[in-house]
Design an enzyme around this catalytic site. Structure first.
Site, PDB file in Angstrom:
ATOM      1  N   ASP A   1      -0.052  10.812  23.448  1.00 60.69           N
ATOM      2  CA  ASP A   1      -1.269  10.111  23.293  1.00 60.69           C
ATOM      3  C   ASP A   1      -2.155  10.337  24.814  1.00 60.69           C
ATOM      4  O   ASP A   1      -1.612   9.947  25.856  1.00 60.69           O
ATOM      5  CB  ASP A   1      -1.112   8.657  23.045  1.00 60.69           C
ATOM      6  CG  ASP A   1      -2.642   7.821  22.906  1.00 60.69           C
ATOM      7  OD1 ASP A   1      -3.897   8.537  23.104  1.00 60.69           O
ATOM      8  OD2 ASP A   1      -2.709   6.664  22.879  1.00 60.69           O
TER       9      ASP A   1
ATOM     10  N   ASP B   1      -6.685   1.650  19.313  1.00 59.19           N
ATOM     11  CA  ASP B   1      -6.358   1.072  20.771  1.00 59.19           C
ATOM     12  C   ASP B   1      -6.641  -0.210  20.751  1.00 59.19           C
ATOM     13  O   ASP B   1      -7.890  -0.237  20.765  1.00 59.19           O
ATOM     14  CB  ASP B   1      -6.889   2.022  21.730  1.00 59.19           C
ATOM     15  CG  ASP B   1      -6.247   3.521  21.765  1.00 59.19           C
ATOM     16  OD1 ASP B   1      -4.986   3.592  22.023  1.00 59.19           O
ATOM     17  OD2 ASP B   1      -7.058   4.456  21.976  1.00 59.19           O
TER      18      ASP B   1
HETATM   19  C1  DX5 Z   1      -5.596   5.863  26.146  1.00 54.18           C
HETATM   20  C2  DX5 Z   1      -5.785   5.575  24.880  1.00 54.18           C
HETATM   21  C3  DX5 Z   1      -5.865   6.768  23.692  1.00 54.18           C
HETATM   22  C4  DX5 Z   1      -7.246   7.658  23.965  1.00 54.18           C
HETATM   23  C5  DX5 Z   1      -7.111   8.777  23.760  1.00 54.18           C
HETATM   24  O1  DX5 Z   1      -5.512   4.584  26.724  1.00 54.18           O
HETATM   25  O2  DX5 Z   1      -4.441   5.100  24.440  1.00 54.18           O
HETATM   26  O3  DX5 Z   1      -5.878   6.471  22.638  1.00 54.18           O
HETATM   27  O4  DX5 Z   1      -8.124   6.871  23.187  1.00 54.18           O
HETATM   28  O5  DX5 Z   1      -8.398   9.465  24.039  1.00 54.18           O
HETATM   29  P1  DX5 Z   1      -8.500  11.105  24.335  1.00 54.18           P
HETATM   30  O6  DX5 Z   1      -8.020  11.973  23.518  1.00 54.18           O
HETATM   31  O7  DX5 Z   1     -10.046  11.229  24.745  1.00 54.18           O
HETATM   32  O8  DX5 Z   1      -7.651  11.052  25.684  1.00 54.18           O
HETATM   33 ZN    ZN Z   2      -3.704   5.031  22.299  1.00 53.68          ZN
END
Ligand code: DX5
Ligand code: ZN
Length: 212
Positions: free
Chosen positions: A171, A31
């Site tokens: 996601d 990210d």
């Molecule tokens: C949120 C991100 C995600 C996040 C997912 O803005 O884009 O990729 O890191 O993490 P979890 O699975 O903990 O929601």
């Molecule tokens: Zn993400």
């Protein structure tokens, strides 16, 4: 079989990356937050390079930044399989898709929870993947928004109707309790952060996401 992309937002140290290298996970989801499109700022380009040096899996990079095209030339492109940009940051200029594909990288487009997925239907023949955000972008560890499943189903039926090859990824808040519903709704890839990296058995968690 559904692909699993592990988000290393919260744990991107060398030890975690090397442990994940030993699992059957398909991608590392990176990210990139620029501090404008989302409040947070995180991965610097040097940090992405560092992760890409340790990683033996391909990268699935999620750009949560304004002006995403300015980032392309800065990224370690040879390790990236998917580069995803937010629809909301493009302001009607879709030339970035060709730029990404020109680098030999698959191009993804992401939509935030409040963006109507129908808004991107006219772009589906120019991209390889749609990333449905099932939380507000910006932070890991949030609760999965159930309404995301209706978006996935609508998108899937459009892809099938037009016989397109576009993959659907999701996601945010993905865990063993909602993975099955995501797969049944039509997801080809699940991005999961906290659920995998907070567990004490990465492979078991990855298996539970795939084989629920
Ligand atoms: C949120 C991100 C995600 C996040 C997912 O803005 O884009 O990729 O890191 O993490 P979890 O699975 O903990 O929601
Ligand atoms: Zn993400």
């Amino acid at each position: 079989m559904v692909k699993i992309s592990v988000s290393v937002l919260s744990k991107n140290n060398r030890e975690t990356i090397e442990k994940l290298n030993e699992t059957s996970v398909d991608y590392f989801h990176i990210d990139v937050m620029g501090g404008k499109f989302v409040d947070e700022t995180n991965f610097s380009i040097s940090k992405i390079e560092e992760v890409s040096n340790y990683a033996v899996k391909k990268l699935d990079v999620h750009l949560m930044v304004e002006a995403p095209s300015t980032y392309i030339s800065l990224l370690p492109l040879s390790k990236i399989e998917y580069l995803t940009v937010h629809y909301e940051t493009l302001n009607g200029d879709f030339s970035i898709f060709e730029k990404i594909r020109h680098e030999g990288i698959k191009c993804g487009i992401s939509v935030k929870p409040n963006t109507d997925v129908k808004d991107i239907f006219n772009l589906l023949d120019k991209i390889d993947l749609v990333l449905i955000m099932s939380v507000e972008p910006g932070y890991g560890g949030q609760d999965f928004l159930e309404s995301s499943l209706d978006k996935v189903k609508l998108l899937k039926s459009e892809i099938i109707k037009r016989n397109l090859q576009v993959l659907i990824s999701i996601d945010g808040g993905i865990n063993n309790l909602n993975a099955k519903a995501c797969i049944e709704a039509g997801c080809n890839m699940l991005v999961s952060g906290s659920y995998i990296v907070s567990s004490n058995d990465y492979e078991k968690s990855i298996d539970l996401l795939r084989n629920v």
